[in-house]
Write an enzyme that holds these catalytic residues in place. Sequence first.
Site, short mmCIF file in Angstrom:
data_model
loop_
_atom_site.label_atom_id
_atom_site.label_comp_id
_atom_site.label_asym_id
_atom_site.label_seq_id
_atom_site.Cartn_x
_atom_site.Cartn_y
_atom_site.Cartn_z
N CYS A 18 12.24 0.24 9.37
CA CYS A 18 13.01 -0.99 9.18
C CYS A 18 12.60 -1.96 10.27
CB CYS A 18 14.50 -0.72 9.31
SG CYS A 18 15.09 0.61 8.25
N ARG B 143 7.87 -4.22 7.23
CA ARG B 143 8.46 -2.95 7.64
C ARG B 143 9.57 -2.49 6.68
NH1 ARG B 143 7.38 -1.39 12.82
NH2 ARG B 143 9.24 -0.11 12.85
N TRP C 35 14.55 -0.61 5.05
CA TRP C 35 13.76 0.23 4.13
C TRP C 35 14.57 1.51 4.03
CZ3 TRP C 35 9.53 -0.31 1.14
CH2 TRP C 35 8.82 0.81 0.76
N ASN D 161 16.99 1.39 13.44
CA ASN D 161 15.80 1.84 12.73
C ASN D 161 15.61 3.30 13.10
OD1 ASN D 161 13.24 2.24 11.74
ND2 ASN D 161 12.21 0.92 13.23
N GLY D 162 15.42 4.19 12.12
CA GLY D 162 15.24 5.61 12.41
C GLY D 162 16.22 6.44 11.60
N GLU E 231 -9.31 14.83 -2.75
CA GLU E 231 -8.76 13.61 -2.14
C GLU E 231 -9.79 12.96 -1.21
OE1 GLU E 231 -6.54 11.64 -2.68
OE2 GLU E 231 -6.09 10.59 -0.82
N LYS F 86 -11.06 9.08 -1.56
CA LYS F 86 -10.94 8.10 -0.46
C LYS F 86 -12.29 7.48 -0.17
CE LYS F 86 -7.62 7.40 -0.17
NZ LYS F 86 -6.44 7.96 -0.72
N GLU G 227 -13.47 5.06 -3.08
CA GLU G 227 -12.70 3.83 -3.33
C GLU G 227 -12.86 2.78 -2.24
OE1 GLU G 227 -8.35 3.89 -3.48
OE2 GLU G 227 -8.35 5.71 -2.27
N HIS H 221 -23.38 25.95 -10.51
CA HIS H 221 -23.40 25.90 -11.98
C HIS H 221 -23.86 24.53 -12.48
CE1 HIS H 221 -21.68 29.87 -12.30
NE2 HIS H 221 -20.79 29.52 -11.37
N LYS I 185 -2.75 -2.06 -5.42
CA LYS I 185 -1.88 -1.07 -4.78
C LYS I 185 -0.95 -0.40 -5.78
CE LYS I 185 -0.21 1.17 -1.31
NZ LYS I 185 -1.06 2.30 -0.90
C1 F6R Z 1 -5.74 5.90 -3.96
C2 F6R Z 1 -4.47 5.43 -4.46
C3 F6R Z 1 -4.19 5.53 -5.90
C4 F6R Z 1 -2.70 5.86 -6.15
C5 F6R Z 1 -2.40 5.84 -7.65
C6 F6R Z 1 -0.96 6.22 -7.91
O1 F6R Z 1 -5.84 5.77 -2.58
O2 F6R Z 1 -3.65 4.95 -3.71
O3 F6R Z 1 -5.00 6.50 -6.51
O4 F6R Z 1 -2.43 7.12 -5.62
O5 F6R Z 1 -2.64 4.56 -8.17
O6 F6R Z 1 -0.09 5.34 -7.29
P1 F6R Z 1 1.41 5.73 -7.05
O7 F6R Z 1 1.42 6.86 -6.06
O8 F6R Z 1 2.05 4.49 -6.49
O9 F6R Z 1 1.98 6.15 -8.36
#
Ligand code: F6R
Length: 609
Positions: A2, A27, A74, A100-101, A482, A486, A489, A505, A604
């Site tokens: 927060c 935040r 938050w 906050n916390g 993962e 990363k 992307e 294979h 995002k």
């Molecule tokens: C990769 C990434 C995306 C999300 C995906 C699902 O770094 O951030 O692959 O994981 O779009 O998003 P959420 O978790 O918001 O449903």
Amino acid sequence: MCGIAGYIGEKQALPFLINGLKKLEYRGYDSAGIAIYHEGRIEVRRQTGKIAELERSIAGQTIEGTQGIAHTRWATHGVPSNRNSHPHRDTDGHIAVVHNGIIENYLELRGELEDKGYTFTSETDTEVIPNLIADCFKGDLLAAVEEAKARLRGSYAAVCMSQDDPGRLIGIRQDSPLIIGYGDDGNYFASDIPALIGYVKSYTVLKNGETAVMTKEGVTIYVDGSAVEPEVEALTMDLDAAEKGGYEHFMLKEIIEQPRALKDCLSGRISYGKHVVDLGELKLNAAKMEKINKIVMVACGTAYHACYVGRYIYEKMLRIPVEVEIASEFRYRDPILDEKTLTIVVSQSGETADTLAALAEAKRKGSHILAITNVWESSIAREAHDVIYTRAGLEIAVASTKAYTTQVLAIYLLGLYMAELKGKMIRREIQTIINELYRLPDKVQKIFDDQLDTIKAMAEKIADHEDAFFIGRDLDYVVALEGALKLKEISYIHAEAYAAGELKHGTLALIVDQVPVISVCTQKILEEKMISNIKEAQTRDGQIFAIAFEGDPVISSVADHVCYLPKTNDLLAPILTVIPLQLIAYYASVKRGADVDKPRNLAKSVTVE
Ligand code: F6R
């Protein structure tokens, strides 16, 4: 996470409080509020939604006063609502607090205070603080705060004021940031530097355990009742740098925040040495769990990879079959599930359209839905029967990092909770894992402290290639998935993850010319097999980058480059092994000059199918 702002001085407090909150909106932004002292009274205004909503709600009102505190929230305890918004006051309304916390022992304190006649109007942990201070108050706010502070367990940055002892703001800090700013016309509190830019030229970061008493003339910092000399820094950052906490990118800031995020995720849910996991009031109780004969985990992208960890550990812990499904495929497959299926949906944003649609499909078929998400009252949180919040705090970089590790941690907590309900693990085993979960945030920090240069050097080598392969077995394989996502992307290097045994294979045909093979090697019982797979790749001229636990001489004898991690229980390895993979992606992206925080073609939150 927060945001806090506070001011005491010559000027009217309101303009700074509102501007400061706006700078802290990153935040948290589900509700906001202010408290201003004037002529013997504290006026409070609170409003759900963004700061703009608060501004709208007070437009045209005169809220005078040169001393005030403010908060942008938050949510962690209690839904976003006006009554859960800060500032909170004691029962008589004389003391106001922003916080906050997480106060871990708030239920115990609340019970005690209720027995003494204090009343509570919110579901928050914060509301115990003003009431506790009121209970200790005998005319001196500092003495009351110190007495109350000694009773608080958990993390906090909090600022309070009292209409019965005006003329000062008091700030306390334990594990959540609180900064003091020194201005020409008064003094300021903020939970982060951005709020102070333009108002002050110097600042002090309050340390854990310290108490700051702020008047319009100056600030005194106390440790255990004695005044100490503050460390004052010049404020030279611009707004952009300050919002990133001094880091070059939000992604790096969020990676480095992981020890804090993991602690918040654990806070109040486990206790060292105990076997109980407290996930709040889940409808998934022993009677319901008794009937569950299958678990389906559904998500997209990084959250889908977190589910994969769930599959491996739940099958080991619970001996229940677990299916992991990509949300966009799931709903069109007419999946086989019923009221005996537990569906776990995982989503950082809680708004991903594919995941939401999958949730609706599972719900329609009678399955019990448990959501793991980072965002309070998100669509997914609202639609699910049960919710576990990951408490990662706001994640801004498109590439998910702290959201992933907290999702995985929440998945572990749920696994232990279900194991206890089902009687599938003995209490001693649960307790051993809980004790190790407790240590994980510090182990993540140790990776930053000891391995950053090694990881950076690895990333710089990998960044020179157009292809990379990630391999691992069992829980190391799911983290490899993962790691590859990363890297591709944000650096745009073509990356693929394979179960190490699968390489031969087909994919081995691509291992030539020093192509990077990033090998995650922590699962002890599979080490020999893993070494054989590494050798297969090395013989074909692959360049081996290994991620292993410290004190593993075998790996260092075969790999070209090794990053060593603090040892943990093999079952919990994913939370540590993913850290170097996130950093490799980050530094490779930086070296290639890509837009780290906003990679091309990606968003995002994906709210279209
Ligand atoms: C990769 C990434 C995306 C999300 C995906 C699902 O770094 O951030 O692959 O994981 O779009 O998003 P959420 O978790 O918001 O449903």
